[in-house]
Design a protein around this motif. Structure first.
Motif, PDB file in Angstrom:
ATOM      1  N   GLY A 171       0.781  -1.231   0.000  1.00 29.74           N
ATOM      2  CA  GLY A 171       0.000   0.000   0.000  1.00 29.74           C
ATOM      3  C   GLY A 171       0.810   1.278   0.000  1.00 29.74           C
ATOM      4  N   LYS A 172       1.831   1.352   0.855  1.00 26.99           N
ATOM      5  CA  LYS A 172       2.617   2.583   0.950  1.00 26.99           C
ATOM      6  C   LYS A 172       3.345   2.884  -0.353  1.00 26.99           C
ATOM      7  CE  LYS A 172       1.799   4.352   4.953  1.00 26.99           C
ATOM      8  NZ  LYS A 172       1.178   5.703   5.031  1.00 26.99           N
ATOM      9  N   GLU A 173       3.815   1.846  -1.006  1.00 27.58           N
ATOM     10  CA  GLU A 173       4.502   2.026  -2.283  1.00 27.58           C
ATOM     11  C   GLU A 173       3.516   2.425  -3.377  1.00 27.58           C
ATOM     12  OE1 GLU A 173       7.097  -0.654  -5.463  1.00 27.58           O
ATOM     13  OE2 GLU A 173       6.771  -1.384  -3.430  1.00 27.58           O
ATOM     14  N   LYS A 174       2.323   1.864  -3.339  1.00 30.58           N
ATOM     15  CA  LYS A 174       1.346   2.093  -4.405  1.00 30.58           C
ATOM     16  C   LYS A 174       0.571   3.390  -4.229  1.00 30.58           C
ATOM     17  CE  LYS A 174      -2.286  -0.298  -6.983  1.00 30.58           C
ATOM     18  NZ  LYS A 174      -2.989  -1.587  -7.184  1.00 30.58           N
ATOM     19  N   TYR A 175       0.196   3.719  -2.979  1.00 30.13           N
ATOM     20  CA  TYR A 175      -0.675   4.867  -2.739  1.00 30.13           C
ATOM     21  C   TYR A 175       0.039   6.060  -2.108  1.00 30.13           C
ATOM     22  CZ  TYR A 175      -4.495   1.607  -3.712  1.00 30.13           C
ATOM     23  OH  TYR A 175      -5.340   0.702  -4.305  1.00 30.13           O
ATOM     24  N   GLY A 176       1.218   5.848  -1.542  1.00 30.21           N
ATOM     25  CA  GLY A 176       1.994   6.942  -0.969  1.00 30.21           C
ATOM     26  C   GLY A 176       1.243   7.689   0.118  1.00 30.21           C
ATOM     27  N   ASP A 177       1.253   9.036   0.020  1.00 28.00           N
ATOM     28  CA  ASP A 177       0.620   9.880   1.036  1.00 28.00           C
ATOM     29  C   ASP A 177      -0.905   9.838   0.989  1.00 28.00           C
ATOM     30  OD1 ASP A 177       3.113  10.646   1.886  1.00 28.00           O
ATOM     31  OD2 ASP A 177       3.158  12.491   0.696  1.00 28.00           O
ATOM     32  N   ARG A 178      -1.453   9.179   0.001  1.00 29.24           N
ATOM     33  CA  ARG A 178      -2.914   9.056  -0.075  1.00 29.24           C
ATOM     34  C   ARG A 178      -3.448   7.933   0.815  1.00 29.24           C
ATOM     35  NH1 ARG A 178      -5.607  11.736  -4.114  1.00 29.24           N
ATOM     36  NH2 ARG A 178      -4.296  12.930  -5.539  1.00 29.24           N
ATOM     37  N   LEU A 179      -2.543   7.245   1.514  1.00 23.96           N
ATOM     38  CA  LEU A 179      -2.945   6.123   2.365  1.00 23.96           C
ATOM     39  C   LEU A 179      -2.489   6.332   3.802  1.00 23.96           C
ATOM     40  CD1 LEU A 179      -3.922   3.178   2.897  1.00 23.96           C
ATOM     41  CD2 LEU A 179      -1.631   2.427   2.195  1.00 23.96           C
ATOM     42  N   ILE A 180      -3.410   6.147   4.741  1.00 22.21           N
ATOM     43  CA  ILE A 180      -3.088   6.032   6.163  1.00 22.21           C
ATOM     44  C   ILE A 180      -3.259   4.568   6.536  1.00 22.21           C
ATOM     45  CG2 ILE A 180      -3.852   6.565   8.510  1.00 22.21           C
ATOM     46  CD1 ILE A 180      -4.661   9.340   7.454  1.00 22.21           C
ATOM     47  N   LEU A 181      -2.191   3.962   7.043  1.00 18.96           N
ATOM     48  CA  LEU A 181      -2.199   2.540   7.391  1.00 18.96           C
ATOM     49  C   LEU A 181      -1.884   2.408   8.874  1.00 18.96           C
ATOM     50  CD1 LEU A 181      -2.438  -0.318   6.087  1.00 18.96           C
ATOM     51  CD2 LEU A 181       0.047  -0.281   5.834  1.00 18.96           C
ATOM     52  N   GLN A 182      -2.785   1.806   9.634  1.00 22.01           N
ATOM     53  CA  GLN A 182      -2.637   1.726  11.086  1.00 22.01           C
ATOM     54  C   GLN A 182      -2.976   0.323  11.571  1.00 22.01           C
ATOM     55  OE1 GLN A 182      -1.908   4.332  13.622  1.00 22.01           O
ATOM     56  NE2 GLN A 182      -1.678   2.416  14.730  1.00 22.01           N
ATOM     57  N   LYS A 183      -2.075  -0.255  12.366  1.00 22.68           N
ATOM     58  CA  LYS A 183      -2.340  -1.573  12.944  1.00 22.68           C
ATOM     59  C   LYS A 183      -2.746  -1.419  14.405  1.00 22.68           C
ATOM     60  CE  LYS A 183      -0.518  -6.241  13.481  1.00 22.68           C
ATOM     61  NZ  LYS A 183       0.632  -7.145  13.339  1.00 22.68           N
ATOM     62  N   LEU A 184      -3.787  -2.160  14.807  1.00 24.73           N
ATOM     63  CA  LEU A 184      -4.258  -2.158  16.190  1.00 24.73           C
ATOM     64  C   LEU A 184      -4.335  -3.589  16.707  1.00 24.73           C
ATOM     65  CD1 LEU A 184      -7.218   0.403  15.991  1.00 24.73           C
ATOM     66  CD2 LEU A 184      -4.886   0.843  16.741  1.00 24.73           C
ATOM     67  N   SER A 185      -4.250  -3.733  18.023  1.00 28.36           N
ATOM     68  CA  SER A 185      -4.418  -5.047  18.641  1.00 28.36           C
ATOM     69  C   SER A 185      -5.250  -4.888  19.903  1.00 28.36           C
ATOM     70  CB  SER A 185      -3.055  -5.667  18.983  1.00 28.36           C
ATOM     71  OG  SER A 185      -2.526  -5.094  20.168  1.00 28.36           O
ATOM     72  N   TRP A 186      -5.439  -5.975  20.610  1.00 25.87           N
ATOM     73  CA  TRP A 186      -6.229  -5.945  21.841  1.00 25.87           C
ATOM     74  C   TRP A 186      -5.622  -5.012  22.886  1.00 25.87           C
ATOM     75  CZ3 TRP A 186      -3.682  -7.668  26.228  1.00 25.87           C
ATOM     76  CH2 TRP A 186      -2.534  -8.436  26.029  1.00 25.87           C
ATOM     77  N   ARG A 187      -4.327  -4.714  22.785  1.00 25.74           N
ATOM     78  CA  ARG A 187      -3.694  -3.806  23.753  1.00 25.74           C
ATOM     79  C   ARG A 187      -4.225  -2.384  23.628  1.00 25.74           C
ATOM     80  NH1 ARG A 187      -0.186  -6.918  21.416  1.00 25.74           N
ATOM     81  NH2 ARG A 187       0.909  -8.506  22.613  1.00 25.74           N
ATOM     82  N   ASN A 188      -4.791  -2.044  22.477  1.00 23.09           N
ATOM     83  CA  ASN A 188      -5.357  -0.717  22.280  1.00 23.09           C
ATOM     84  C   ASN A 188      -6.762  -0.589  22.862  1.00 23.09           C
ATOM     85  OD1 ASN A 188      -3.728  -1.284  19.356  1.00 23.09           O
ATOM     86  ND2 ASN A 188      -3.236   0.597  20.446  1.00 23.09           N
ATOM     87  N   ASN A 189      -7.302  -1.692  23.342  1.00 20.04           N
ATOM     88  CA  ASN A 189      -8.681  -1.707  23.836  1.00 20.04           C
ATOM     89  C   ASN A 189      -8.698  -1.531  25.351  1.00 20.04           C
ATOM     90  OD1 ASN A 189     -11.347  -2.151  24.410  1.00 20.04           O
ATOM     91  ND2 ASN A 189     -11.487  -4.129  23.375  1.00 20.04           N
ATOM     92  N   LYS A 190      -8.911  -0.304  25.796  1.00 16.99           N
ATOM     93  CA  LYS A 190      -8.891  -0.045  27.241  1.00 16.99           C
ATOM     94  C   LYS A 190     -10.163  -0.538  27.932  1.00 16.99           C
ATOM     95  CE  LYS A 190     -10.315   4.810  26.708  1.00 16.99           C
ATOM     96  NZ  LYS A 190      -9.902   6.214  26.969  1.00 16.99           N
ATOM     97  N   TYR A 191     -11.140  -0.982  27.149  1.00 23.40           N
ATOM     98  CA  TYR A 191     -12.365  -1.535  27.719  1.00 23.40           C
ATOM     99  C   TYR A 191     -12.430  -3.054  27.549  1.00 23.40           C
ATOM    100  CZ  TYR A 191     -13.736   3.358  27.680  1.00 23.40           C
ATOM    101  OH  TYR A 191     -13.779   4.712  27.877  1.00 23.40           O
ATOM    102  N   LEU A 192     -11.294  -3.672  27.328  1.00 22.09           N
ATOM    103  CA  LEU A 192     -11.245  -5.123  27.157  1.00 22.09           C
ATOM    104  C   LEU A 192     -11.815  -5.819  28.396  1.00 22.09           C
ATOM    105  CD1 LEU A 192     -10.016  -7.288  25.130  1.00 22.09           C
ATOM    106  CD2 LEU A 192      -8.103  -7.403  26.731  1.00 22.09           C
ATOM    107  N   SER A 193     -12.731  -6.741  28.184  1.00 23.08           N
ATOM    108  CA  SER A 193     -13.372  -7.424  29.312  1.00 23.08           C
ATOM    109  C   SER A 193     -12.429  -8.453  29.931  1.00 23.08           C
ATOM    110  CB  SER A 193     -14.649  -8.121  28.849  1.00 23.08           C
ATOM    111  OG  SER A 193     -14.342  -9.208  27.987  1.00 23.08           O
ATOM    112  N   GLU A 194     -12.697  -8.804  31.171  1.00 23.68           N
ATOM    113  CA  GLU A 194     -11.907  -9.831  31.847  1.00 23.68           C
ATOM    114  C   GLU A 194     -12.031 -11.167  31.129  1.00 23.68           C
ATOM    115  OE1 GLU A 194     -12.807 -10.154  35.961  1.00 23.68           O
ATOM    116  OE2 GLU A 194     -12.368  -8.050  36.409  1.00 23.68           O
ATOM    117  N   GLU A 195     -13.218 -11.425  30.581  1.00 26.16           N
ATOM    118  CA  GLU A 195     -13.436 -12.680  29.862  1.00 26.16           C
ATOM    119  C   GLU A 195     -12.572 -12.750  28.603  1.00 26.16           C
ATOM    120  OE1 GLU A 195     -16.818 -11.875  32.489  1.00 26.16           O
ATOM    121  OE2 GLU A 195     -15.783 -10.678  30.972  1.00 26.16           O
TER     122      GLU A 195
END
Length: 418
Positions: A171-195
């Motif tokens: 994507g970065k090579e093909k779209y350059g500045d026209r692309l925002i690419l962001q990776k998220l995981s469960w660590r970004n979830n401050k409301y993650l349940s105990e379950e």
């Protein structure tokens, strides 16, 4: 009960959604809040002007099983929103701005075509990993209004999938500045349940491959090509004993990040405790930056860091600035030799904070003959900076353990490594 949605506070990873950009792709594993922050952002943006928002997936199915429920949950919980949104049977209307949020299937036979919706300002493609080349080629030219944006959320599945290659790999090579690419995981979830947290920890401990795919958002891997078997790694918090000898490795970079690692050995097991990975770090402050992250590596300290030997001037500069450093031995077959030594250990325990290291070892593969498809002994030397650091860090142990001449040629066929 604490409210889950605060429309007045934004996390750092949410901010790019409010900046104009033609393509915005958020990807990662389960419980990463991607759908929630997209719905939250689009509701806020619907106040700025009268706009048309379309949320779609390859096949639509039931409205309640789509991201419609994410919008509804936010509106129902946020008191400030309730007077301004009208939830209808097929779409949502912002009463103040007259903005509309529609829900469509891209290839449902009985659904109205996306092309029937005039003047789309924002289109959100959910479950983007399942979008085919055919669908994307048909959709992309359709969204042509000035200032319009295409938003995509996806949990990657296979490396051969079209959307994975289109955006995450190329994507970065093909779209350059026209692309925002962001990776998220469960660590970004401050409301993650105990379950959910319990399930994550269970999978971490019991099935490395499945955990990295489901919760870290990596593609499923071909076990025959994989350098390490899933049983080798155990991802868990562990208590470090007193008096251990830490080992450090460093790989220099600039745009391609500099990387460092801290590890130790106990009872024929390896332990990965800390990782460092950062781009655009000047070498005059690199030692200081590393010492902030890699425990026990200090200015004028007693432990050396073993470095990529291709940059002797940088190693010399680290030493002159008081950070003990030495060059790793590199040569033909050095990657295979180091990895083969590492595989003589029983297990490798990895602290969960070492997310980049987990990603690298999961994706480390052997080369495959392009004609026969046969797996070779040679390891693909790509996207493995922390793995290189790992080898450098353990080099002295490697050389001390075996009395044979330190040669790399045909090391995998040498009986000493069996």
């Amino acid at each position: 009960m604490k409210k889950r949605f605060n429309i007045f506070e934004l996390e750092k990873y949410e901010l790019p959604l409010y900046k104009p950009c033609q393509y915005k792709v958020y990807y990662g594993g389960r419980d990463g809040t991607k759908s929630t922050i997209f719905a939250k952002a689009l509701l806020r943006l619907s106040f700025e002007k009268k706009c048309t928002i379309v949320c779609c997936r390859e096949y639509f199915g039931d409205l309640e099983l789509s991201v419609f429920k994410n919008f509804k949950e936010i509106i129902d919980e946020v008191d400030e929103y309730k007077p301004f949104f009208k939830i209808l049977s097929t779409h949502i209307v912002n009463i103040k701005s007259k903005s509309e949020i529609h829900f469509k299937g891209l290839r449902d036979i009985n659904s109205n075509s996306i092309k029937s919706v005039q003047g789309i300002d924002y289109i959100w493609i959910e479950e983007g990993a399942y979008i085919t080349n055919y669908t994307w080629t048909d959709l992309d030219p359709t969204i042509r209004k000035s200032g319009s944006e295409i938003w995509i959320t996806m949990n990657p599945k296979h490396e051969t999938d079209f959307m994975y290659n289109e955006f995450i790999r190329n994507g970065k090579e093909k779209y350059g500045d026209r692309l925002i690419l962001q990776k998220l995981s469960w660590r970004n979830n401050k409301y993650l349940s105990e379950e959910s947290y319990f399930k994550i920890k269970q999978m971490q401990a019991n099935d490395f491959d499945k955990y990295v795919h489901v919760y870290e958002g990596e593609c499923l891997r071909n076990s025959d090509e994989s350098v390490f078997k899933k049983e080798f790694f155990i991802i868990e918090d562990f208590e470090e004993p007193q008096g251990i000898h830490p080992y450090f490795g460093l790989d220099f970079g600039w745009t391609d990040a500099s990387a460092g690692i801290r590890c130790y050995i106990k009872n024929q097991n390896l332990y990965i405790t800390h990782e460092f990975k950062k781009s655009h770090v000047s070498v005059d402050i690199l030692g200081e930056e590393i010492s902030k992250v890699l425990k026990d590596y200090e200015k004028n300290g007693k432990y050396e860091i073993t470095c990529d030997s291709s940059s002797p001037s940088l190693i010399d500069l680290l030493n002159r600035m008081g950070y003990p450093a030495k060059a790793a031995f590199k040569g033909k077959g050095s990657i295979e030799a180091g990895i083969t030594y590492i595989k003589t250990f029983n297990k490798c325990y990895v602290n969960p904070r070492c997310t980049e290291f987990i990603k690298e070892v999961y994706n480390l593969k052997y080369e495959k003959d392009k004609y026969s498809g046969q797996i070779k002994d040679k390891i693909i030397d790509k996207n493995n900076h922390l793995v290189d650091c790992w080898r450098y860090a353990l080099e002295d142990c490697f050389k001390n353990r075996f009395t044979v001449q330190f040669e790399y040629k045909n090391v995998l066929s040498n009986s000493v490594w069996v």
